[in-house]
Motif scaffolding. Structure first.
Motif, PDB file in Angstrom:
ATOM      1  N   LEU A 127     -71.905 -40.762 -52.714  1.00 58.43           N
ATOM      2  CA  LEU A 127     -71.123 -41.671 -51.870  1.00 58.43           C
ATOM      3  C   LEU A 127     -72.007 -42.648 -51.118  1.00 58.43           C
ATOM      4  N   GLY A 128     -73.176 -42.190 -50.721  1.00 56.98           N
ATOM      5  CA  GLY A 128     -74.099 -43.044 -49.983  1.00 56.98           C
ATOM      6  C   GLY A 128     -74.812 -44.072 -50.839  1.00 56.98           C
ATOM      7  N   ARG A 129     -74.588 -44.018 -52.153  1.00 60.76           N
ATOM      8  CA  ARG A 129     -75.301 -44.916 -53.067  1.00 60.76           C
ATOM      9  C   ARG A 129     -74.398 -45.952 -53.727  1.00 60.76           C
ATOM     10  N   LEU A 130     -73.161 -46.077 -53.296  1.00 64.58           N
ATOM     11  CA  LEU A 130     -72.228 -47.017 -53.925  1.00 64.58           C
ATOM     12  C   LEU A 130     -72.745 -48.450 -53.884  1.00 64.58           C
ATOM     13  N   GLY A 131     -72.588 -49.144 -55.008  1.00 60.57           N
ATOM     14  CA  GLY A 131     -73.004 -50.539 -55.074  1.00 60.57           C
ATOM     15  C   GLY A 131     -72.641 -51.141 -56.413  1.00 60.57           C
ATOM     16  N   ASN A 132     -72.978 -52.391 -56.611  1.00 64.67           N
ATOM     17  CA  ASN A 132     -72.648 -53.086 -57.854  1.00 64.67           C
ATOM     18  C   ASN A 132     -73.899 -53.727 -58.433  1.00 64.67           C
ATOM     19  N   SER A 133     -74.508 -53.074 -59.402  1.00 66.32           N
ATOM     20  CA  SER A 133     -75.699 -53.601 -60.076  1.00 66.32           C
ATOM     21  C   SER A 133     -75.864 -52.866 -61.390  1.00 66.32           C
ATOM     22  N   ARG A 134     -76.800 -53.333 -62.205  1.00 65.53           N
ATOM     23  CA  ARG A 134     -77.091 -52.651 -63.459  1.00 65.53           C
ATOM     24  C   ARG A 134     -77.512 -51.205 -63.197  1.00 65.53           C
ATOM     25  N   GLN A 135     -78.291 -50.979 -62.151  1.00 61.88           N
ATOM     26  CA  GLN A 135     -78.760 -49.632 -61.836  1.00 61.88           C
ATOM     27  C   GLN A 135     -77.606 -48.740 -61.388  1.00 61.88           C
ATOM     28  N   HIS A 136     -76.699 -49.292 -60.601  1.00 57.26           N
ATOM     29  CA  HIS A 136     -75.544 -48.500 -60.163  1.00 57.26           C
ATOM     30  C   HIS A 136     -74.693 -48.077 -61.373  1.00 57.26           C
ATOM     31  N   ALA A 137     -74.522 -48.991 -62.323  1.00 57.08           N
ATOM     32  CA  ALA A 137     -73.759 -48.666 -63.529  1.00 57.08           C
ATOM     33  C   ALA A 137     -74.458 -47.579 -64.342  1.00 57.08           C
ATOM     34  N   SER A 138     -75.778 -47.688 -64.469  1.00 57.36           N
ATOM     35  CA  SER A 138     -76.543 -46.691 -65.221  1.00 57.36           C
ATOM     36  C   SER A 138     -76.477 -45.324 -64.559  1.00 57.36           C
ATOM     37  N   ASP A 139     -76.590 -45.305 -63.228  1.00 53.27           N
ATOM     38  CA  ASP A 139     -76.519 -44.036 -62.490  1.00 53.27           C
ATOM     39  C   ASP A 139     -75.150 -43.383 -62.673  1.00 53.27           C
ATOM     40  N   ALA A 140     -74.108 -44.202 -62.628  1.00 55.82           N
ATOM     41  CA  ALA A 140     -72.749 -43.679 -62.784  1.00 55.82           C
ATOM     42  C   ALA A 140     -72.542 -43.102 -64.179  1.00 55.82           C
ATOM     43  N   ALA A 141     -73.030 -43.803 -65.193  1.00 53.69           N
ATOM     44  CA  ALA A 141     -72.871 -43.337 -66.572  1.00 53.69           C
ATOM     45  C   ALA A 141     -73.700 -42.087 -66.847  1.00 53.69           C
ATOM     46  N   ASN A 142     -74.814 -41.949 -66.160  1.00 52.63           N
ATOM     47  CA  ASN A 142     -75.693 -40.806 -66.374  1.00 52.63           C
ATOM     48  C   ASN A 142     -75.189 -39.531 -65.693  1.00 52.63           C
ATOM     49  N   ALA A 143     -74.612 -39.656 -64.516  1.00 51.79           N
ATOM     50  CA  ALA A 143     -74.246 -38.472 -63.728  1.00 51.79           C
ATOM     51  C   ALA A 143     -73.095 -37.676 -64.344  1.00 51.79           C
ATOM     52  N   ILE A 144     -72.325 -38.283 -65.267  1.00 52.34           N
ATOM     53  CA  ILE A 144     -71.205 -37.565 -65.869  1.00 52.34           C
ATOM     54  C   ILE A 144     -71.584 -36.828 -67.148  1.00 52.34           C
ATOM     55  N   LEU A 145     -72.829 -36.948 -67.595  1.00 52.06           N
ATOM     56  CA  LEU A 145     -73.225 -36.353 -68.869  1.00 52.06           C
ATOM     57  C   LEU A 145     -73.352 -34.835 -68.776  1.00 52.06           C
ATOM     58  N   THR A 146     -73.108 -34.163 -69.909  1.00 45.97           N
ATOM     59  CA  THR A 146     -73.362 -32.718 -70.013  1.00 45.97           C
ATOM     60  C   THR A 146     -74.366 -32.514 -71.151  1.00 45.97           C
ATOM     61  N   THR A 147     -73.885 -32.212 -72.362  1.00 45.01           N
ATOM     62  CA  THR A 147     -74.814 -32.060 -73.490  1.00 45.01           C
ATOM     63  C   THR A 147     -75.105 -33.397 -74.166  1.00 45.01           C
ATOM     64  N   ASP A 148     -74.559 -34.481 -73.653  1.00 41.89           N
ATOM     65  CA  ASP A 148     -74.861 -35.813 -74.184  1.00 41.89           C
ATOM     66  C   ASP A 148     -76.364 -36.066 -74.114  1.00 41.89           C
ATOM     67  N   THR A 149     -76.859 -36.840 -75.063  1.00 43.22           N
ATOM     68  CA  THR A 149     -78.279 -37.212 -75.029  1.00 43.22           C
ATOM     69  C   THR A 149     -78.489 -38.644 -74.555  1.00 43.22           C
ATOM     70  N   VAL A 150     -77.410 -39.442 -74.536  1.00 43.71           N
ATOM     71  CA  VAL A 150     -77.510 -40.833 -74.087  1.00 43.71           C
ATOM     72  C   VAL A 150     -76.257 -41.204 -73.298  1.00 43.71           C
ATOM     73  N   THR A 151     -76.377 -42.204 -72.429  1.00 43.64           N
ATOM     74  CA  THR A 151     -75.207 -42.750 -71.741  1.00 43.64           C
ATOM     75  C   THR A 151     -74.412 -43.607 -72.725  1.00 43.64           C
ATOM     76  N   LYS A 152     -73.143 -43.830 -72.396  1.00 46.01           N
ATOM     77  CA  LYS A 152     -72.257 -44.580 -73.292  1.00 46.01           C
ATOM     78  C   LYS A 152     -71.516 -45.623 -72.456  1.00 46.01           C
ATOM     79  N   GLU A 153     -71.798 -46.894 -72.721  1.00 47.81           N
ATOM     80  CA  GLU A 153     -71.246 -47.984 -71.931  1.00 47.81           C
ATOM     81  C   GLU A 153     -70.867 -49.148 -72.836  1.00 47.81           C
ATOM     82  N   CYS A 154     -69.908 -49.952 -72.391  1.00 46.89           N
ATOM     83  CA  CYS A 154     -69.556 -51.179 -73.097  1.00 46.89           C
ATOM     84  C   CYS A 154     -68.819 -52.101 -72.140  1.00 46.89           C
TER      85      CYS A 154
END
Length: 398
Positions: A127-154
């Motif tokens: 919650l303390g890290r909310l923002g709008n940038s490429r890094q914020h998008a990458s962090d969001a996509a990464n934190a939901i992974l389980t056995t995934d080996t890569v993030t998935k974005e489009c």
């Protein structure tokens, strides 16, 4: 259509964050008073977050989504509901929004209570890290992974017929327990177009039918599947088919990324069914082939065993003439016709079979079957079934 590089944050008003400690991660998406729609697993056993989110979406509006990985919060009964609502309340209090405006999603191990002593501090940090940038998008996509080996974005930028420019952006997770009707996958999509909830719901259903519902990794359907779309309502215009096209593009791209990252997968497979009497028939045939364990293991071994393909077509439940079927195997710009309207080409030309074996050794393979029975066609997405898949799932909770 223009491809964008900033993931979920390609919508400039969306705030995103993600934080992970070990196997536990928390992602948060935020835009106040968004119109929203969602589709969920059809599994009779479904997780507590789905129960919460369904109720919170009844009015078609949300302001935030909180997603945790590492624990599915499924088969956890009333305690699961309480803990899911506790996470939602944490977000509501921090962002000064109503509890009913927070959607919740979870992914991870089934049947274990949420370790709130671990997950809440991770959520607070996120919650303390909310923002709008490429890094914020990458962090969001990464934190939901389980056995995934890569993030998935489009993300894409497109135009309506009247020239109005809009964007659609999304991210998802999914690697194992991926089956028709969605499977252990979470997907989150945003757009800046103003769309009413009924139109948004119908558009999402149409896109999911062509994309996430056409992915098969292992045939197991999960308990937590959720695809949610948020409209920030910033751009008002008359919605036309170009929005559906952009939404389809994002969803299909994410679906393909899931198939390519299937647990233990080394190869990506597309199964195209052409010449079917109806779209439903094409869906049944393509899913039957892409779901077949024998086809998937043949793919792993680079074995052009087309008999497994025709067999999977035969038990799909679709009425067709086996003696009028065509089957081809391709990769890149190369294609080999194995069966042409019932005529097996490899009988008279062994070089055809050798070429098919070479193509089956490629990383990306397209299997095309033609029923020569109509004009309907569709594509299903999947991957090979390898020794690593067994290892990953044999050790999943230990």
């Amino acid at each position: 259509m223009k491809i964008l590089e900033d993931g979920i944050c390609s919508i400039s008003s969306i705030k995103a964050s993600g934080y992970r400690e070990g196997k536990y991660g928390v992602t948060i998406l935020y835009h106040e008073n968004s119109t929203a729609a969602a589709v969920f697993t059809t599994n009779k056993v479904y997780a507590a977050p789905i129960d919460i989110t369904r109720k919170h979406l009844e009015d078609g509006n949300i302001s935030a989504v909180i997603v945790n990985s590492g624990n599915a919060n499924c088969y956890t009964k009333e305690d699961g509901i309480k803990k899911g609502l506790e996470l939602a309340q944490l977000v509501a209090d921090d962002l000064s929004i109503p509890l009913e405006d927070v959607a919740v999603a979870s992914t991870g191990v089934i049947g274990r209570q949420m370790p709130m002593d671990i997950i809440k501090p991770v959520a607070i940090e996120s919650l303390g890290r909310l923002g709008n940038s490429r890094q914020h998008a990458s962090d969001a996509a990464n934190a939901i992974l389980t056995t995934d080996t890569v993030t998935k974005e489009c993300a894409v930028e497109a135009s309506l017929n009247d020239g109005t420019v809009f964007r659609v952006a999304g991210m998802c997770k999914g690697s194992g327990m991926i089956a028709p009707n969605m499977g252990t996958m979470l997907g989150f999509i945003t757009t800046n177009l103003k769309i009413n909830k009924n139109t948004l719901q119908e558009a999402l259903r149409e896109s999911v039918k062509k994309s996430f519902n056409m992915v098969v990794v292992d045939g197991d359907e999960s308990t937590n599947d959720t695809v949610l779309v948020m409209s920030t309502n910033e751009i008002e215009a008359e919605i036309d088919e170009n929005f559906q096209e952009a939404l389809d593009y994002v969803c299909i791209s994410l679906a393909k990324q899931i198939a390519k990252d299937g647990e233990g997968a080394k190869k990506f497979m597309e199964v195209v069914c052409e010449g079917a009497k109806s779209l439903d028939d094409a869906i049944l045939v393509s899913k039957s082939v892409v779901s077949s364990s024998l086809v998937k293991t043949a793919l792993a071994g680079a074995d052009p065993n087309w008999g497994r393909i025709i067999s999977a077509m035969g038990y799909s439940g679709v009425d067709f003439d086996p003696d009028n079927v065509s089957i081809s195997i391709g990769s890149g710009n190369e294609t080999v016709v194995i069966v042409d309207k019932g005529d097996v080409k490899t009988y008279s030309n062994p070089e055809q079979l050798e070429k098919a074996e070479e193509l089956m050794g490629k990383k990306d393979i397209v299997i095309t079957v033609n029923l020569h029975d109509g004009d309907a066609s569709t594509t299903a997405y999947g991957c090979d079934l390898t020794y690593d898949y067994v290892r990953i799932n044999a050790e999943y909770t230990t």
